[in-house]
Design a protein around this motif. Structure first.
Motif, PDB file in Angstrom:
ATOM      1  N   GLN A  13       0.892  -1.311  -0.163  1.00 32.13           N
ATOM      2  CA  GLN A  13      -0.251   0.072  -0.125  1.00 32.13           C
ATOM      3  C   GLN A  13       0.867   1.553  -0.118  1.00 32.13           C
ATOM      4  N   ASN A 116      -8.853   4.703  -1.778  1.00 29.25           N
ATOM      5  CA  ASN A 116      -9.017   4.165  -3.340  1.00 29.25           C
ATOM      6  C   ASN A 116     -10.035   4.908  -4.398  1.00 29.25           C
ATOM      7  N   ASN A 130      -1.859   6.050  -1.604  1.00 28.00           N
ATOM      8  CA  ASN A 130      -0.643   6.637   0.191  1.00 28.00           C
ATOM      9  C   ASN A 130      -0.111   8.412  -0.578  1.00 28.00           C
TER      10      ASN A 130
END
Length: 183
Positions: A13, A116, A130
């Motif tokens: 991630q 997301n 991120n």
């Protein structure tokens, strides 16, 4: 002001690179920094977190236990594991795309960022979630300059990935704008 930041999520991630960019950017601005990574038993898909300290003074230890001023939680296990590490009036950024549960802490500031969805909808690339979270943090904290973050990105990823700078810069801006428009 000193920032004691925990970035946490699943491997893959981008929590380690987020922490590295923060630390390098702080160093570029003449601050004292530390970056301490911690991986679960697996890499991609396993748990991963890093502790980043950005300070005006020397750092005695890179370990953050119960004195985190910021937690960036990219998934539910990260929220559950680290939310009690936040100090009173600390800042919690949660990736609400993956974390539907609310924090049970009432003494902290909580920002729910659908990282997301924003990454996919605005950048057509889930891998920049991120950077959406990093942009949100930067807007909230006002702790580092955008130029330092972009230079940090290039330092961490190298010239081979310089072509990814524009999409990551866009993701940072999307995170900033989300905070401006919703908090």
């Amino acid at each position: 002001m000193d920032n004691f930041i925990i970035c946490s999520g699943f491997g893959g991630q981008g929590v380690m690179s987020m922490g590295q960019i923060l630390a390098y950017s702080g160093m570029l601005e003449g601050k004292e920094v530390s970056w301490l990574p911690s991986y679960g038993p697996e890499m991609r898909g396993g748990t991963a977190n890093c502790s980043v300290i950005i300070s005006e003074e020397s750092i005695g230890s890179p370990v953050i236990t119960n004195n985190a001023t910021v937690l960036i939680a990219m998934n539910l296990p990260s929220l559950k594991k680290f939310q009690d590490s936040l100090v009173k009036n600390g800042t919690l950024l949660v990736n609400s795309s993956l974390v539907k549960e609310k924090s049970d802490r009432e003494d902290i500031k909580v920002y729910r960022i659908p990282a997301n969805e924003l990454a996919q909808d605005e950048c057509s690339n889930l891998k920049v979630a991120n950077m959406v979270m990093l942009g949100a943090y930067l807007e909230i904290s006002k702790s580092l300059k955008n130029e330092s973050i972009l230079h940090g990105f290039l330092k961490i990823f190298g010239e081979k990935k310089a072509d990814l700078l524009s999409i990551n810069e866009k993701a940072l801006q999307i995170g900033r704008e989300y905070v401006k428009n919703n908090y």
